[in-house]
Motif scaffolding. Structure first.
Motif, PDB file in Angstrom:
ATOM      1  N   TYR A   6      10.841 -15.242   5.619  1.00  0.00           N
ATOM      2  CA  TYR A   6      10.024 -14.313   4.827  1.00  0.00           C
ATOM      3  C   TYR A   6       8.560 -14.352   5.269  1.00  0.00           C
ATOM      4  O   TYR A   6       7.882 -13.331   5.280  1.00  0.00           O
ATOM      5  CB  TYR A   6      10.114 -14.641   3.340  1.00  0.00           C
ATOM      6  CG  TYR A   6      11.473 -14.417   2.725  1.00  0.00           C
ATOM      7  CD1 TYR A   6      12.365 -13.483   3.228  1.00  0.00           C
ATOM      8  CD2 TYR A   6      11.875 -15.141   1.606  1.00  0.00           C
ATOM      9  CE1 TYR A   6      13.606 -13.284   2.658  1.00  0.00           C
ATOM     10  CE2 TYR A   6      13.111 -14.945   1.027  1.00  0.00           C
ATOM     11  CZ  TYR A   6      13.974 -14.018   1.550  1.00  0.00           C
ATOM     12  OH  TYR A   6      15.196 -13.811   0.977  1.00  0.00           O
ATOM     13  N   THR A  10       6.506 -11.181   6.683  1.00  0.00           N
ATOM     14  CA  THR A  10       5.281 -10.764   5.996  1.00  0.00           C
ATOM     15  C   THR A  10       4.117 -10.710   6.976  1.00  0.00           C
ATOM     16  O   THR A  10       3.360  -9.729   7.014  1.00  0.00           O
ATOM     17  CB  THR A  10       4.948 -11.729   4.837  1.00  0.00           C
ATOM     18  OG1 THR A  10       6.036 -11.743   3.918  1.00  0.00           O
ATOM     19  CG2 THR A  10       3.687 -11.307   4.110  1.00  0.00           C
ATOM     20  N   TYR A  14       2.058  -7.396   8.107  1.00  0.00           N
ATOM     21  CA  TYR A  14       0.634  -7.388   7.795  1.00  0.00           C
ATOM     22  C   TYR A  14      -0.210  -7.239   9.053  1.00  0.00           C
ATOM     23  O   TYR A  14      -1.140  -6.433   9.101  1.00  0.00           O
ATOM     24  CB  TYR A  14       0.263  -8.672   7.038  1.00  0.00           C
ATOM     25  CG  TYR A  14      -1.211  -8.773   6.752  1.00  0.00           C
ATOM     26  CD1 TYR A  14      -1.796  -8.024   5.733  1.00  0.00           C
ATOM     27  CD2 TYR A  14      -2.025  -9.607   7.513  1.00  0.00           C
ATOM     28  CE1 TYR A  14      -3.155  -8.107   5.479  1.00  0.00           C
ATOM     29  CE2 TYR A  14      -3.377  -9.694   7.263  1.00  0.00           C
ATOM     30  CZ  TYR A  14      -3.938  -8.942   6.246  1.00  0.00           C
ATOM     31  OH  TYR A  14      -5.284  -9.025   6.006  1.00  0.00           O
ATOM     32  N   TYR A  23       6.752  -3.494   2.963  1.00  0.00           N
ATOM     33  CA  TYR A  23       7.113  -4.912   3.022  1.00  0.00           C
ATOM     34  C   TYR A  23       6.708  -5.681   1.766  1.00  0.00           C
ATOM     35  O   TYR A  23       6.685  -6.920   1.765  1.00  0.00           O
ATOM     36  CB  TYR A  23       6.512  -5.573   4.267  1.00  0.00           C
ATOM     37  CG  TYR A  23       5.014  -5.691   4.287  1.00  0.00           C
ATOM     38  CD1 TYR A  23       4.387  -6.848   3.848  1.00  0.00           C
ATOM     39  CD2 TYR A  23       4.214  -4.650   4.750  1.00  0.00           C
ATOM     40  CE1 TYR A  23       3.014  -6.975   3.875  1.00  0.00           C
ATOM     41  CE2 TYR A  23       2.848  -4.769   4.788  1.00  0.00           C
ATOM     42  CZ  TYR A  23       2.244  -5.935   4.348  1.00  0.00           C
ATOM     43  OH  TYR A  23       0.881  -6.049   4.375  1.00  0.00           O
ATOM     44  N   TYR A  26       8.630  -8.862   0.520  1.00  0.00           N
ATOM     45  CA  TYR A  26       8.508 -10.178   1.158  1.00  0.00           C
ATOM     46  C   TYR A  26       7.509 -11.086   0.443  1.00  0.00           C
ATOM     47  O   TYR A  26       7.830 -12.253   0.185  1.00  0.00           O
ATOM     48  CB  TYR A  26       8.159 -10.047   2.639  1.00  0.00           C
ATOM     49  CG  TYR A  26       9.327  -9.576   3.458  1.00  0.00           C
ATOM     50  CD1 TYR A  26      10.482 -10.344   3.561  1.00  0.00           C
ATOM     51  CD2 TYR A  26       9.291  -8.359   4.120  1.00  0.00           C
ATOM     52  CE1 TYR A  26      11.560  -9.915   4.300  1.00  0.00           C
ATOM     53  CE2 TYR A  26      10.370  -7.928   4.865  1.00  0.00           C
ATOM     54  CZ  TYR A  26      11.499  -8.704   4.960  1.00  0.00           C
ATOM     55  OH  TYR A  26      12.562  -8.282   5.686  1.00  0.00           O
ATOM     56  N   PRO A  27       6.301 -10.616   0.111  1.00  0.00           N
ATOM     57  CA  PRO A  27       5.424 -11.503  -0.671  1.00  0.00           C
ATOM     58  C   PRO A  27       6.030 -11.883  -2.029  1.00  0.00           C
ATOM     59  O   PRO A  27       5.874 -13.029  -2.480  1.00  0.00           O
ATOM     60  CB  PRO A  27       4.141 -10.679  -0.848  1.00  0.00           C
ATOM     61  CG  PRO A  27       4.142  -9.719   0.288  1.00  0.00           C
ATOM     62  CD  PRO A  27       5.586  -9.418   0.551  1.00  0.00           C
TER      63      PRO A  27
END
Length: 181
Positions: A6, A10, A14, A23, A26-27
Motif C-alpha cells: 500500500y 500510495t 502521489y 488512489y 490506499y491512504p
C-alpha cells in the motif's frame, strides 16, 4: 507485506501527480493497517520488542527518502510490479484454503464483491485518468483474482447449504405410539 504494498502504491500515485481520488483508498487502507498492526503488536506484547522501533524507523526513513526524492521516484516504477505478487499471493492463498477445506465460511461474499467492483472501478479510472500501464495491469489482475475468490466462496457457500426439501423420512411421533384413549 500489505503495508509495504500500500505504501509503494500510495507513493507511486502521489509522486506521479495523479488525482487524489484515483488512489484515496490506499491512504485509508494504510491507516487501517497501521491501527491493526499496532493493536496486534500490543496484544502480543511485541510493541516494546527491540526490533519493533527499528523496523518503524527503517520504514519511516524509506518513506521520507521517497518523499524528499533522496531515492528517485523512478525507483517506484520498479517497485510497483512487486505489489502485484504481494496481493496475488494473498488472494491465491484464500482460494487454496477454501478448496483445501471445501469450505468458505470464513470468507465474506460481500467484501469480495466490493473488492472486485472497486478494483474494476480503479482500473477504469486509471484508464480514463492516466492510462498508466503498470497500474492498469495490477488492477486487471486484481479484478481477476478478487473475482476468483468471490466465485470460489460463492461455490462453497452454495455447496454447504442444505436442500430446502428434506428427503429424510421422519420417524413417527412418540405421542402417536403411546397415546392412550
Amino acid at each position: 507485506m500489505e503495508i509495504i504494498g500500500y505504501s509503494i502504491m500510495t507513493l507511486y500515485n502521489y509522486k506521479n501527480h495523479y488525482t487524489l481520488f484515483t488512489y484515496l483508498e490506499y491512504p485509508a487502507l494504510l491507516l487501517q493497517e497501521y491501527l491493526m498492526l499496532f493493536y496486534v503488536l500490543r496484544a502480543k506484547g511485541y510493541l516494546m520488542n527491540k526490533y519493533t522501533p527499528l523496523n518503524v524507523a527503517i520504514y519511516a526513513f524509506a518513506l521520507t527518502a521517497f518523499m524528499t526524492e533522496i531515492i528517485p521516484k523512478e525507483t517506484l516504477n520498479y517497485l510497483v510490479p512487486i505489489c502485484l505478487p504481494l496481493s496475488g499471493i494473498a488472494k491465491v492463498s484464500y482460494i487454496r484454503g477454501m478448496i483445501k477445506a471445501s469450505n468458505s465460511d470464513a470468507i465474506s461474499i460481500e467484501t469480495w464483491a466490493m473488492s472486485s467492483l472497486t478494483n474494476g472501478g480503479r482500473f477504469f479510472s486509471v484508464y480514463m485518468d492516466s492510462g498508466d500501464k503498470h497500474l492498469m495491469f495490477n488492477y486487471g489482475v486484481s479484478v481477476f483474482l478478487s473475482g476468483a475468490v468471490l466465485i470460489t466462496a460463492i461455490y462453497y457457500q452454495l455447496q454447504s447449504q442444505e436442500p430446502a426439501i428434506s428427503t429424510r423420512r421422519r420417524e413417527p411421533s412418540v405421542r402417536r405410539h403411546y397415546h392412550v384413549d
